[in-house]
Design a protein around this motif. Sequence first.
Motif, PDB file in Angstrom:
ATOM      1  N   UNK A 118       0.818  -1.210   0.000  1.00 48.69           N
ATOM      2  CA  UNK A 118       0.000   0.000   0.000  1.00 48.69           C
ATOM      3  C   UNK A 118       0.847   1.254   0.000  1.00 48.69           C
ATOM      4  N   UNK A 119       1.956   1.217   0.745  1.00 45.58           N
ATOM      5  CA  UNK A 119       2.857   2.362   0.767  1.00 45.58           C
ATOM      6  C   UNK A 119       3.460   2.610  -0.612  1.00 45.58           C
ATOM      7  N   UNK A 120       3.898   1.520  -1.263  1.00 48.99           N
ATOM      8  CA  UNK A 120       4.511   1.659  -2.585  1.00 48.99           C
ATOM      9  C   UNK A 120       3.503   2.197  -3.597  1.00 48.99           C
ATOM     10  N   UNK A 121       2.272   1.702  -3.545  1.00 48.97           N
ATOM     11  CA  UNK A 121       1.242   2.160  -4.480  1.00 48.97           C
ATOM     12  C   UNK A 121       0.925   3.634  -4.256  1.00 48.97           C
ATOM     13  N   UNK A 122       0.844   4.045  -2.985  1.00 52.29           N
ATOM     14  CA  UNK A 122       0.532   5.442  -2.674  1.00 52.29           C
ATOM     15  C   UNK A 122       1.644   6.373  -3.155  1.00 52.29           C
ATOM     16  N   UNK A 123       2.894   5.986  -2.901  1.00 55.81           N
ATOM     17  CA  UNK A 123       4.007   6.826  -3.334  1.00 55.81           C
ATOM     18  C   UNK A 123       4.139   6.846  -4.857  1.00 55.81           C
ATOM     19  N   UNK A 124       3.812   5.727  -5.511  1.00 59.32           N
ATOM     20  CA  UNK A 124       3.925   5.674  -6.975  1.00 59.32           C
ATOM     21  C   UNK A 124       2.940   6.611  -7.650  1.00 59.32           C
ATOM     22  N   UNK A 125       1.750   6.810  -7.033  1.00 64.28           N
ATOM     23  CA  UNK A 125       0.774   7.733  -7.629  1.00 64.28           C
ATOM     24  C   UNK A 125       1.208   9.188  -7.485  1.00 64.28           C
ATOM     25  N   UNK A 126       2.120   9.460  -6.539  1.00 62.69           N
ATOM     26  CA  UNK A 126       2.591  10.832  -6.316  1.00 62.69           C
ATOM     27  C   UNK A 126       3.953  11.093  -6.955  1.00 62.69           C
ATOM     28  N   UNK A 127       4.633  10.024  -7.403  1.00 60.74           N
ATOM     29  CA  UNK A 127       5.993  10.182  -7.904  1.00 60.74           C
ATOM     30  C   UNK A 127       6.097  11.114  -9.088  1.00 60.74           C
ATOM     31  N   UNK A 128       5.192  10.951 -10.067  1.00 60.58           N
ATOM     32  CA  UNK A 128       5.246  11.786 -11.271  1.00 60.58           C
ATOM     33  C   UNK A 128       4.992  13.253 -10.928  1.00 60.58           C
ATOM     34  N   UNK A 129       3.986  13.499 -10.088  1.00 60.58           N
ATOM     35  CA  UNK A 129       3.673  14.881  -9.719  1.00 60.58           C
ATOM     36  C   UNK A 129       4.814  15.522  -8.950  1.00 60.58           C
ATOM     37  N   UNK A 130       5.427  14.774  -8.030  1.00 62.38           N
ATOM     38  CA  UNK A 130       6.568  15.305  -7.282  1.00 62.38           C
ATOM     39  C   UNK A 130       7.732  15.635  -8.203  1.00 62.38           C
ATOM     40  N   UNK A 131       7.944  14.803  -9.219  1.00 59.74           N
ATOM     41  CA  UNK A 131       9.028  15.062 -10.177  1.00 59.74           C
ATOM     42  C   UNK A 131       8.770  16.346 -10.957  1.00 59.74           C
ATOM     43  N   UNK A 132       7.521  16.541 -11.391  1.00 60.10           N
ATOM     44  CA  UNK A 132       7.166  17.754 -12.137  1.00 60.10           C
ATOM     45  C   UNK A 132       7.292  18.988 -11.248  1.00 60.10           C
ATOM     46  N   UNK A 133       6.825  18.880 -10.000  1.00 60.95           N
ATOM     47  CA  UNK A 133       6.934  20.000  -9.061  1.00 60.95           C
ATOM     48  C   UNK A 133       8.400  20.351  -8.808  1.00 60.95           C
ATOM     49  N   UNK A 134       9.231  19.334  -8.595  1.00 59.68           N
ATOM     50  CA  UNK A 134      10.656  19.569  -8.350  1.00 59.68           C
ATOM     51  C   UNK A 134      11.319  20.221  -9.551  1.00 59.68           C
ATOM     52  N   UNK A 135      10.952  19.771 -10.756  1.00 61.22           N
ATOM     53  CA  UNK A 135      11.535  20.340 -11.968  1.00 61.22           C
ATOM     54  C   UNK A 135      11.129  21.797 -12.142  1.00 61.22           C
ATOM     55  N   UNK A 136       9.837  22.092 -11.966  1.00 59.27           N
ATOM     56  CA  UNK A 136       9.335  23.448 -12.202  1.00 59.27           C
ATOM     57  C   UNK A 136       9.878  24.436 -11.179  1.00 59.27           C
ATOM     58  N   UNK A 137       9.713  24.116  -9.896  1.00 57.47           N
ATOM     59  CA  UNK A 137      10.152  25.054  -8.859  1.00 57.47           C
ATOM     60  C   UNK A 137      11.668  25.038  -8.691  1.00 57.47           C
ATOM     61  N   UNK A 138      12.284  23.878  -8.911  1.00 59.28           N
ATOM     62  CA  UNK A 138      13.742  23.804  -8.804  1.00 59.28           C
ATOM     63  C   UNK A 138      14.432  24.672  -9.828  1.00 59.28           C
ATOM     64  N   UNK A 139      13.983  24.604 -11.082  1.00 60.17           N
ATOM     65  CA  UNK A 139      14.579  25.450 -12.125  1.00 60.17           C
ATOM     66  C   UNK A 139      14.255  26.919 -11.895  1.00 60.17           C
ATOM     67  N   UNK A 140      13.028  27.204 -11.411  1.00 55.96           N
ATOM     68  CA  UNK A 140      12.660  28.597 -11.131  1.00 55.96           C
ATOM     69  C   UNK A 140      13.519  29.214 -10.047  1.00 55.96           C
ATOM     70  N   UNK A 141      13.701  28.491  -8.951  1.00 52.51           N
ATOM     71  CA  UNK A 141      14.556  28.996  -7.869  1.00 52.51           C
ATOM     72  C   UNK A 141      16.016  29.075  -8.317  1.00 52.51           C
ATOM     73  N   UNK A 142      16.432  28.125  -9.150  1.00 49.95           N
ATOM     74  CA  UNK A 142      17.806  28.154  -9.655  1.00 49.95           C
ATOM     75  C   UNK A 142      18.081  29.395 -10.480  1.00 49.95           C
ATOM     76  N   UNK A 143      17.123  29.764 -11.336  1.00 47.55           N
ATOM     77  CA  UNK A 143      17.277  30.979 -12.145  1.00 47.55           C
ATOM     78  C   UNK A 143      17.275  32.219 -11.254  1.00 47.55           C
ATOM     79  N   UNK A 144      16.400  32.241 -10.243  1.00 43.09           N
ATOM     80  CA  UNK A 144      16.342  33.395  -9.345  1.00 43.09           C
ATOM     81  C   UNK A 144      17.656  33.568  -8.588  1.00 43.09           C
ATOM     82  N   UNK A 145      18.209  32.449  -8.105  1.00 44.02           N
ATOM     83  CA  UNK A 145      19.476  32.514  -7.369  1.00 44.02           C
ATOM     84  C   UNK A 145      20.618  32.924  -8.284  1.00 44.02           C
ATOM     85  N   UNK A 146      20.649  32.362  -9.499  1.00 46.68           N
ATOM     86  CA  UNK A 146      21.728  32.689 -10.437  1.00 46.68           C
ATOM     87  C   UNK A 146      21.674  34.154 -10.846  1.00 46.68           C
ATOM     88  N   UNK A 147      20.458  34.689 -11.018  1.00 46.71           N
ATOM     89  CA  UNK A 147      20.339  36.107 -11.383  1.00 46.71           C
ATOM     90  C   UNK A 147      20.755  37.017 -10.241  1.00 46.71           C
TER      91      UNK A 147
END
Length: 344
Positions: free
Chosen positions: A233-262
């Motif tokens: 059950x734990x694996x199934x629950x985390x697997x349904x959130x894995x894709x969304x977490x990856x997209x969130x990390x990519x979007x906000x991670x790159x945004x914060x990276x650009x802000x810090x670099x600027x």
Amino acid sequence: MESMNHTAISEFLLRGLTEDPALQPLIFSHFLSMYLVTILGNLLIILAVSNDSHLHTPMYFFLCSLSFNDICLSTSIIPKMVVNIHVQDQSISYSGCLTQSGLVIVFGYLENCLLAVMAYDRYVAICHPLRYTAIMNPCHCAILLMVSLSISIVVGLLHSVMVLRLSFCRALEISHFFCELTQFIKLTCSDTLFVNILVYISSCMFGGVSITGIIFSYVHIVSSVLRMPSSEGKHKAFSTCGSHLSVVSLFYGTGFGVYISSSVTESPRKTVVASVMYTVVPQMLNPFIYSLRNRDMKEALRNFLGRIAFLARFFLLFDLSYSDRHMVSQSASLQSQRSSKGKR
């Protein structure tokens, strides 16, 4: 410094990623390829979900909305850039620049809102599974989408109205490959204190609310998952959130990276190059993240592409059979003509 009213401005110049003529064809091909991959990948997600009745759920409804938003965000930026490179003209009209800046704000804020809504959907599905269908009913999903869109449009219009009140200097060169709001404001000769305060407040308010909602949702999700007795059950629950977490990390991670670099670097060129990571790359990679990490999505894409291949083979065989029949009829007609001539 001489200034003029915004009604007298005819165009701006987008300096792009580089002014080296030798690199322009390479940049053109790279951005055109990225744009086509973005359009194709997100369009496949939308079509695959639409054609699979098993995926007509709130999670995939918001995924289709995110894919459509990614198409719109990329279309607001890349086509104008590649056209300017192709015709070797970096100019953009005042109205076109203002429109592009407003659209980028609208779709950028909508991306924030959609990611927060998708986190809320996962929170309800995992923390309140028995009430999921009642809470995330079609009407509620439509309201969440319309509220997100309304907030994004209001923010975009508010920023555009503020920019309309500014006067600009003679040097109308934007050190970017699109009309970014902050670069747009730097060209003005007016007092920008109020505009900058508005930009920072709206960014912190709406961006902060989205990030806070995502963090709140996942704190409760992790807490609920850790209390589950079975590892399956734990694996199934985390697997349904894995894709969304990856997209969130990519979007906000790159945004914060650009802000810090600027903030760290003083080179506007490096900031422009870094900004590609949050304005172009996430929208291109989102379909791959969801299709590679989600079993249902992979199955839906496989079935959809199988149907497309079947239809392509059917029409190809039909076209070949039609051509063969046409050739046979022509051959028969020639034979009849020859026989009639022979009788004469």
